[in-house]
Design a protein around this motif. Structure first.
Motif, PDB file in Angstrom:
ATOM      1  N   SER A  39      61.011  -5.582  68.774  1.00  0.00           N
ATOM      2  CA  SER A  39      61.735  -4.370  69.153  1.00  0.00           C
ATOM      3  C   SER A  39      61.867  -3.472  67.933  1.00  0.00           C
ATOM      4  CB  SER A  39      63.131  -4.714  69.676  1.00  0.00           C
ATOM      5  OG  SER A  39      63.028  -5.433  70.872  1.00  0.00           O
ATOM      6  N   VAL A  40      61.610  -2.185  68.117  1.00  0.00           N
ATOM      7  CA  VAL A  40      61.711  -1.209  67.042  1.00  0.00           C
ATOM      8  C   VAL A  40      62.619  -0.083  67.539  1.00  0.00           C
ATOM      9  CG1 VAL A  40      60.424   0.398  65.590  1.00  0.00           C
ATOM     10  CG2 VAL A  40      59.372  -1.756  66.282  1.00  0.00           C
ATOM     11  N   SER A  41      63.510   0.395  66.672  1.00  0.00           N
ATOM     12  CA  SER A  41      64.433   1.482  67.035  1.00  0.00           C
ATOM     13  C   SER A  41      64.353   2.606  66.020  1.00  0.00           C
ATOM     14  CB  SER A  41      65.865   0.961  67.074  1.00  0.00           C
ATOM     15  OG  SER A  41      66.011  -0.007  68.065  1.00  0.00           O
ATOM     16  N   TRP A  42      64.694   3.806  66.441  1.00  0.00           N
ATOM     17  CA  TRP A  42      64.712   4.970  65.566  1.00  0.00           C
ATOM     18  C   TRP A  42      65.800   5.913  66.059  1.00  0.00           C
ATOM     19  CZ3 TRP A  42      60.917   3.632  68.982  1.00  0.00           C
ATOM     20  CH2 TRP A  42      60.784   4.435  70.115  1.00  0.00           C
ATOM     21  N   SER A  43      66.176   6.867  65.249  1.00  0.00           N
ATOM     22  CA  SER A  43      67.111   7.911  65.674  1.00  0.00           C
ATOM     23  C   SER A  43      66.322   8.969  66.425  1.00  0.00           C
ATOM     24  CB  SER A  43      67.797   8.544  64.459  1.00  0.00           C
ATOM     25  OG  SER A  43      68.623   7.603  63.829  1.00  0.00           O
ATOM     26  N   ALA A  44      66.921   9.510  67.453  1.00  0.00           N
ATOM     27  CA  ALA A  44      66.239  10.490  68.300  1.00  0.00           C
ATOM     28  C   ALA A  44      65.893  11.750  67.529  1.00  0.00           C
ATOM     29  CB  ALA A  44      67.107  10.853  69.496  1.00  0.00           C
ATOM     30  N   ASN A  45      64.760  12.308  67.854  1.00  0.00           N
ATOM     31  CA  ASN A  45      64.342  13.591  67.341  1.00  0.00           C
ATOM     32  C   ASN A  45      65.216  14.647  68.008  1.00  0.00           C
ATOM     33  OD1 ASN A  45      62.735  16.094  67.364  1.00  0.00           O
ATOM     34  ND2 ASN A  45      61.228  14.827  66.338  1.00  0.00           N
ATOM     35  N   ARG A  46      65.515  15.718  67.313  1.00  0.00           N
ATOM     36  CA  ARG A  46      66.405  16.743  67.877  1.00  0.00           C
ATOM     37  C   ARG A  46      65.664  17.879  68.577  1.00  0.00           C
ATOM     38  NH1 ARG A  46      71.209  16.978  63.358  1.00  0.00           N
ATOM     39  NH2 ARG A  46      71.579  14.757  63.431  1.00  0.00           N
ATOM     40  N   GLU A  47      64.338  17.862  68.534  1.00  0.00           N
ATOM     41  CA  GLU A  47      63.559  18.924  69.175  1.00  0.00           C
ATOM     42  C   GLU A  47      63.657  18.821  70.700  1.00  0.00           C
ATOM     43  OE1 GLU A  47      61.618  21.470  67.997  1.00  0.00           O
ATOM     44  OE2 GLU A  47      62.360  21.040  65.997  1.00  0.00           O
ATOM     45  N   LYS A  48      63.985  19.908  71.339  1.00  0.00           N
ATOM     46  CA  LYS A  48      64.112  19.937  72.796  1.00  0.00           C
ATOM     47  C   LYS A  48      62.792  19.573  73.474  1.00  0.00           C
ATOM     48  CE  LYS A  48      65.240  22.902  76.677  1.00  0.00           C
ATOM     49  NZ  LYS A  48      65.488  24.250  77.124  1.00  0.00           N
ATOM     50  N   ASP A  49      61.670  20.017  72.924  1.00  0.00           N
ATOM     51  CA  ASP A  49      60.375  19.761  73.556  1.00  0.00           C
ATOM     52  C   ASP A  49      59.975  18.285  73.516  1.00  0.00           C
ATOM     53  OD1 ASP A  49      60.126  22.417  74.190  1.00  0.00           O
ATOM     54  OD2 ASP A  49      58.950  22.899  72.415  1.00  0.00           O
ATOM     55  N   VAL A  50      60.522  17.530  72.570  1.00  0.00           N
ATOM     56  CA  VAL A  50      60.257  16.094  72.514  1.00  0.00           C
ATOM     57  C   VAL A  50      61.091  15.382  73.567  1.00  0.00           C
ATOM     58  CG1 VAL A  50      60.505  14.010  71.106  1.00  0.00           C
ATOM     59  CG2 VAL A  50      59.636  16.113  70.081  1.00  0.00           C
ATOM     60  N   ASN A  51      62.326  15.832  73.727  1.00  0.00           N
ATOM     61  CA  ASN A  51      63.272  15.174  74.618  1.00  0.00           C
ATOM     62  C   ASN A  51      63.387  15.900  75.957  1.00  0.00           C
ATOM     63  OD1 ASN A  51      63.926  13.209  72.618  1.00  0.00           O
ATOM     64  ND2 ASN A  51      64.982  14.852  71.555  1.00  0.00           N
ATOM     65  N   THR A  52      62.239  16.156  76.539  1.00  0.00           N
ATOM     66  CA  THR A  52      62.140  16.750  77.862  1.00  0.00           C
ATOM     67  C   THR A  52      60.936  16.119  78.553  1.00  0.00           C
ATOM     68  OG1 THR A  52      62.161  18.858  79.067  1.00  0.00           O
ATOM     69  CG2 THR A  52      60.711  18.728  77.173  1.00  0.00           C
ATOM     70  N   THR A  53      60.848  16.257  79.848  1.00  0.00           N
ATOM     71  CA  THR A  53      59.736  15.654  80.582  1.00  0.00           C
ATOM     72  C   THR A  53      58.410  16.089  79.969  1.00  0.00           C
ATOM     73  OG1 THR A  53      61.059  15.640  82.590  1.00  0.00           O
ATOM     74  CG2 THR A  53      58.675  15.414  82.853  1.00  0.00           C
ATOM     75  N   GLY A  54      57.560  15.124  79.683  1.00  0.00           N
ATOM     76  CA  GLY A  54      56.267  15.385  79.039  1.00  0.00           C
ATOM     77  C   GLY A  54      56.280  15.090  77.557  1.00  0.00           C
ATOM     78  N   GLY A  55      57.452  14.984  76.950  1.00  0.00           N
ATOM     79  CA  GLY A  55      57.572  14.650  75.534  1.00  0.00           C
ATOM     80  C   GLY A  55      57.917  13.187  75.350  1.00  0.00           C
ATOM     81  N   GLY A  56      57.986  12.760  74.094  1.00  0.00           N
ATOM     82  CA  GLY A  56      58.363  11.378  73.828  1.00  0.00           C
ATOM     83  C   GLY A  56      57.907  10.915  72.457  1.00  0.00           C
ATOM     84  N   TYR A  57      57.689   9.625  72.333  1.00  0.00           N
ATOM     85  CA  TYR A  57      57.334   8.991  71.070  1.00  0.00           C
ATOM     86  C   TYR A  57      56.201   7.996  71.289  1.00  0.00           C
ATOM     87  CZ  TYR A  57      61.962  10.766  70.014  1.00  0.00           C
ATOM     88  OH  TYR A  57      63.041  11.581  69.855  1.00  0.00           O
ATOM     89  N   ARG A  58      55.466   7.741  70.231  1.00  0.00           N
ATOM     90  CA  ARG A  58      54.454   6.680  70.231  1.00  0.00           C
ATOM     91  C   ARG A  58      54.733   5.786  69.038  1.00  0.00           C
ATOM     92  NH1 ARG A  58      50.649  11.180  71.327  1.00  0.00           N
ATOM     93  NH2 ARG A  58      50.663  11.312  73.577  1.00  0.00           N
ATOM     94  N   VAL A  59      54.789   4.494  69.284  1.00  0.00           N
ATOM     95  CA  VAL A  59      55.022   3.506  68.240  1.00  0.00           C
ATOM     96  C   VAL A  59      53.683   2.823  67.972  1.00  0.00           C
ATOM     97  CG1 VAL A  59      56.302   1.442  67.576  1.00  0.00           C
ATOM     98  CG2 VAL A  59      57.379   3.160  69.048  1.00  0.00           C
ATOM     99  N   TYR A  60      53.087   3.145  66.812  1.00  0.00           N
ATOM    100  CA  TYR A  60      51.801   2.568  66.416  1.00  0.00           C
ATOM    101  C   TYR A  60      52.045   1.328  65.576  1.00  0.00           C
ATOM    102  CZ  TYR A  60      49.555   6.943  67.821  1.00  0.00           C
ATOM    103  OH  TYR A  60      49.091   8.013  68.535  1.00  0.00           O
ATOM    104  N   TYR A  61      51.173   0.334  65.704  1.00  0.00           N
ATOM    105  CA  TYR A  61      51.316  -0.895  64.926  1.00  0.00           C
ATOM    106  C   TYR A  61      49.942  -1.469  64.589  1.00  0.00           C
ATOM    107  CZ  TYR A  61      50.587  -2.987  69.561  1.00  0.00           C
ATOM    108  OH  TYR A  61      50.076  -3.323  70.786  1.00  0.00           O
TER     109      TYR A  61
END
Length: 131
Positions: A39-61
């Motif tokens: 499990s990996v955790s991070w603090s949320a990005n504050r950009e509205k476009d990331v935190n709206t439908t179609g946005g998000g995060y990718r966890v590479y390993y």
């Protein structure tokens, strides 16, 4: 905690919160994969476009340091709905060992599978041990 500057975005990437073995099955997976999960955790990005439908995060390993995002597997963590942005993910079906993790934020203008658009540079790389 590692401070990760991400283009015009920034968030904190925290090292491994937990790693535990589970019998998840390994059919049709290359030898890099196994039966563990992290499990990996991070603090949320504050950009509205990331935190709206179609946005998000990718966890590479990857199991080697300074890896290229172009070759590494990733877990897509899309924003789904509601007031809270995603701030954690599980990397499933990995073998025990040392892994290196980078997180990328993407905006609604660059949904998974499309080229170009708003995707951040990766966070600073951290390493984790999966027992």
């Amino acid at each position: 905690m590692v401070l990760a500057k991400i283009l015009r975005w920034s968030f904190l990437l925290m090292p491994l919160l937990s790693a535990c073995g589970q019998n998840l099955g390994t059919s049709d997976l290359p030898p890099f994969f196994g039966e563990k999960e992290a499990s990996v955790s991070w603090s949320a990005n504050r950009e509205k476009d990331v935190n709206t439908t179609g946005g998000g995060y990718r966890v590479y390993y990857w199991d080697q340091p300074s890896f290229s995002l172009a070759i590494a597997p990733f877990v897509d963590v899309p924003y789904v709905a509601g007031l809270q942005a995603p701030t954690s993910s599980r990397i499933k079906k990995i073998a025990a060992g040392k892994y290196y993790i980078k997180v990328v934020a993407y905006s609604a203008f660059n949904p998974q599978g499309t080229a170009g658009g708003n995707q951040s540079a990766s966070s600073s790389e951290i390493s984790i041990m999966v027992p």
